[in-house]
Design a protein around this motif. Sequence first.
Motif, PDB file in Angstrom:
ATOM      1  N   GLU A   1      -8.035   8.778  -3.210  1.00 53.44           N
ATOM      2  CA  GLU A   1      -8.364   8.295  -2.061  1.00 53.44           C
ATOM      3  C   GLU A   1      -7.641   6.879  -1.385  1.00 53.44           C
ATOM      4  OE1 GLU A   1     -12.275   7.387  -4.212  1.00 53.44           O
ATOM      5  OE2 GLU A   1     -12.979   6.983  -2.249  1.00 53.44           O
ATOM      6  N   ASP A   2      -7.183   6.895  -0.325  1.00 57.89           N
ATOM      7  CA  ASP A   2      -6.443   5.987   0.488  1.00 57.89           C
ATOM      8  C   ASP A   2      -7.534   4.988   1.123  1.00 57.89           C
ATOM      9  OD1 ASP A   2      -5.248   4.096   2.281  1.00 57.89           O
ATOM     10  OD2 ASP A   2      -3.376   5.424   2.361  1.00 57.89           O
ATOM     11  N   VAL A   3      -7.632   3.836   0.572  1.00 61.79           N
ATOM     12  CA  VAL A   3      -8.545   2.835   0.810  1.00 61.79           C
ATOM     13  C   VAL A   3      -8.198   1.674   1.549  1.00 61.79           C
ATOM     14  CG1 VAL A   3     -10.824   2.078   0.245  1.00 61.79           C
ATOM     15  CG2 VAL A   3      -9.851   3.711  -1.384  1.00 61.79           C
ATOM     16  N   CYS A   4      -6.534   1.875   1.824  1.00 65.82           N
ATOM     17  CA  CYS A   4      -5.874   0.802   2.325  1.00 65.82           C
ATOM     18  C   CYS A   4      -6.712   0.298   3.560  1.00 65.82           C
ATOM     19  CB  CYS A   4      -4.714   1.290   2.581  1.00 65.82           C
ATOM     20  SG  CYS A   4      -3.550   1.643   1.662  1.00 65.82           S
ATOM     21  N   GLU A   5      -7.385   0.928   4.387  1.00 63.08           N
ATOM     22  CA  GLU A   5      -7.992   0.372   5.499  1.00 63.08           C
ATOM     23  C   GLU A   5      -9.566   0.088   5.517  1.00 63.08           C
ATOM     24  OE1 GLU A   5      -7.127   3.188   8.848  1.00 63.08           O
ATOM     25  OE2 GLU A   5      -5.048   2.764   8.591  1.00 63.08           O
ATOM     26  N   SER A   6     -10.096   0.187   4.037  1.00 61.96           N
ATOM     27  CA  SER A   6     -11.561   0.142   3.823  1.00 61.96           C
ATOM     28  C   SER A   6     -12.121  -0.596   2.532  1.00 61.96           C
ATOM     29  CB  SER A   6     -12.019   1.675   3.626  1.00 61.96           C
ATOM     30  OG  SER A   6     -11.697   2.514   4.991  1.00 61.96           O
TER      31      SER A   6
ATOM     32  N   GLY B   1       0.908  -1.337  -0.111  1.00 62.43           N
ATOM     33  CA  GLY B   1      -0.121   0.017   0.011  1.00 62.43           C
ATOM     34  C   GLY B   1       0.918   1.392   0.022  1.00 62.43           C
ATOM     35  N   SER B   2       1.800   1.179   0.696  1.00 60.12           N
ATOM     36  CA  SER B   2       2.906   2.213   0.649  1.00 60.12           C
ATOM     37  C   SER B   2       3.297   2.530  -0.850  1.00 60.12           C
ATOM     38  CB  SER B   2       4.170   2.256   1.572  1.00 60.12           C
ATOM     39  OG  SER B   2       3.710   1.939   2.992  1.00 60.12           O
ATOM     40  N   SER B   3       3.849   1.498  -1.520  1.00 62.67           N
ATOM     41  CA  SER B   3       4.199   1.627  -2.868  1.00 62.67           C
ATOM     42  C   SER B   3       3.106   2.325  -3.440  1.00 62.67           C
ATOM     43  CB  SER B   3       4.723   0.385  -3.556  1.00 62.67           C
ATOM     44  OG  SER B   3       5.636  -0.190  -2.768  1.00 62.67           O
TER      45      SER B   3
ATOM     46  N   PHE C   1      -5.095   0.656  -2.247  1.00 67.65           N
ATOM     47  CA  PHE C   1      -5.449  -0.326  -1.256  1.00 67.65           C
ATOM     48  C   PHE C   1      -4.292  -0.885  -0.657  1.00 67.65           C
ATOM     49  CE2 PHE C   1      -8.971   0.515  -3.976  1.00 67.65           C
ATOM     50  CZ  PHE C   1      -9.963   0.385  -3.300  1.00 67.65           C
ATOM     51  N   SER C   2      -4.067  -1.676   0.418  1.00 69.47           N
ATOM     52  CA  SER C   2      -3.254  -2.297   0.869  1.00 69.47           C
ATOM     53  C   SER C   2      -3.720  -3.803   1.129  1.00 69.47           C
ATOM     54  CB  SER C   2      -2.682  -1.849   2.132  1.00 69.47           C
ATOM     55  OG  SER C   2      -1.748  -2.855   2.667  1.00 69.47           O
ATOM     56  N   PHE C   3      -2.872  -4.902   0.977  1.00 67.36           N
ATOM     57  CA  PHE C   3      -2.812  -6.147   1.170  1.00 67.36           C
ATOM     58  C   PHE C   3      -1.938  -6.641   2.149  1.00 67.36           C
ATOM     59  CE2 PHE C   3      -4.336  -5.743  -3.550  1.00 67.36           C
ATOM     60  CZ  PHE C   3      -5.609  -5.538  -3.166  1.00 67.36           C
TER      61      PHE C   3
HETATM   62  C1  PLP Z   1      -4.316   3.848   5.423  1.00 74.01           C
HETATM   63  C2  PLP Z   1      -2.937   3.449   5.100  1.00 74.01           C
HETATM   64  N1  PLP Z   1      -2.184   3.815   3.986  1.00 74.01           N
HETATM   65  C3  PLP Z   1      -1.324   2.970   3.477  1.00 74.01           C
HETATM   66  C4  PLP Z   1      -0.624   1.879   4.117  1.00 74.01           C
HETATM   67  C5  PLP Z   1       0.301   1.186   3.698  1.00 74.01           C
HETATM   68  O1  PLP Z   1       0.211  -0.136   3.399  1.00 74.01           O
HETATM   69  P1  PLP Z   1       1.468  -1.100   3.658  1.00 74.01           P
HETATM   70  O2  PLP Z   1       1.512  -1.677   4.824  1.00 74.01           O
HETATM   71  O3  PLP Z   1       0.792  -2.441   2.558  1.00 74.01           O
HETATM   72  O4  PLP Z   1       2.466  -0.575   2.711  1.00 74.01           O
HETATM   73  C6  PLP Z   1      -1.249   1.401   5.637  1.00 74.01           C
HETATM   74  C7  PLP Z   1      -0.906   0.370   6.216  1.00 74.01           C
HETATM   75  O5  PLP Z   1      -1.455  -0.166   6.998  1.00 74.01           O
HETATM   76  C8  PLP Z   1      -2.481   2.021   5.733  1.00 74.01           C
HETATM   77  O6  PLP Z   1      -3.243   1.815   6.989  1.00 74.01           O
END
Ligand code: PLP
Length: 402
Positions: free
Chosen positions: A160-165, A63-65, A184-186
């Motif tokens: 939109e950062d949907v990594c948590e949703s 998700g950070s990438s 999104f993050s997996f």
């Molecule tokens: C809102 C949000 N954005 C980005 C990230 C980054 O995802 P990743 O851990 O896959 O790098 C996270 C990680 O948990 C997150 O909660």
Amino acid sequence: MSGVQNLNWPLMLNNILPADARAVADFLCPEVPILTQSSQVEAFEQEWSQWLGVDFSVFVNSGSSANLLTMTALKEIFGLGEVIVPTLTWVSDIASVIQCGFTPVFVDINPRTLGMDIRQVLQKITSRTKAVFLTHILGYNALDAHILAELEARKVPLVEDVCESHGATFGDRKLGTFGLMSNFSFYYAHHMSTIEGGMISTNDLQLYETLRMLRSHGMVRESKSAELRKRYRGKHPDLNPDFIFAFAGYNVRSTEINAIIGRSQLKRLDENNKLRTENLLLFLNNLDSEKYRTDFAVEGSCNYAFTLVLKSPDPVLCENVMRALQQHGVEFRRGTSGGGNQLRQPYLKKVVGDKEFEKYPVVDHVHFYGFYIGNYPGLERDKILQLCSLLNELTGKEQYHG
Ligand SMILES: Cc1ncc(COP(=O)(O)O)c(C=O)c1O
């Protein structure tokens, strides 16, 4: 204290199942196929786009990438300026903005959504604003019709950062379909896991081609557009067509194995999300609303964690909550998403100064008096009710001194 024993409650359980491992094993046998990014990644991207309701998706290694690539693409297409960001989010949402050379502009949070305070977002938009980079925190929708209309009218892109949703909705659409791009993050403790992994989704063809190239060293041959490849070749006859680098890109590709796990997990995402939503409602409906916030914006929410936020700044109740959770084997994280107020973090104090965090009181309350607790599909109803009784029995400073 109550008769509650060890609840044995981790942040996440059984997110990767034997069925996922079998899918990988079947793929690897009888002959080991190509494992670097290939047809499985492509298939996962297509299935994800279909599930989400967008035209294009790009699978990356975290998700950070995804955060880094969306900010880089934004810079390439719109140029540098300010990006409005939340004070409650993950570090990479802010780090990517800074690393790409944008100026982050912060806003406080809405206590009901834990997302950006929309009034403040609108106040902070200027002619320098290149995007609003919004995070949907722990499954709660942070959008409303007003901000969508205003951003459209002012021509400010939304990311939109949907990594948590994953799977949460606003109206009849999934979060991640409203922005110009969505991330999104997996990672393991999220709604679904590819061990490590992330996805960027968009309906914009130019962005899609840019993101594909940025993912693989900025290489033009990664673009699906024959016309784009031809244009670069024509402009650079001195270069080997296989090695034309359009951007100072990265290598943030994932692998076929991660894509296989993703495809296997996607099949049960909706079913799991339904269980998570039932769990959250049971939790919030049984918590004592005199001690804890229970008025979160649950409509359309889809949470992989329970948000536990004290109603008032009460250090005694806060200590008692942490002790009770530890004593009863309930894993938790302080500050809810990303450890609380990002402006208190050393990496950001270097950028915005030591005192900036003081201007954002709503996130600061969550920083000190907020927690999250795991919410996974197999979580038993009985455990949730036991946890609520345990929390409801705890006393704070009023009762302590009284
Ligand atoms: C809102 C949000 N954005 C980005 C990230 C980054 O995802 P990743 O851990 O896959 O790098 C996270 C990680 O948990 C997150 O909660």
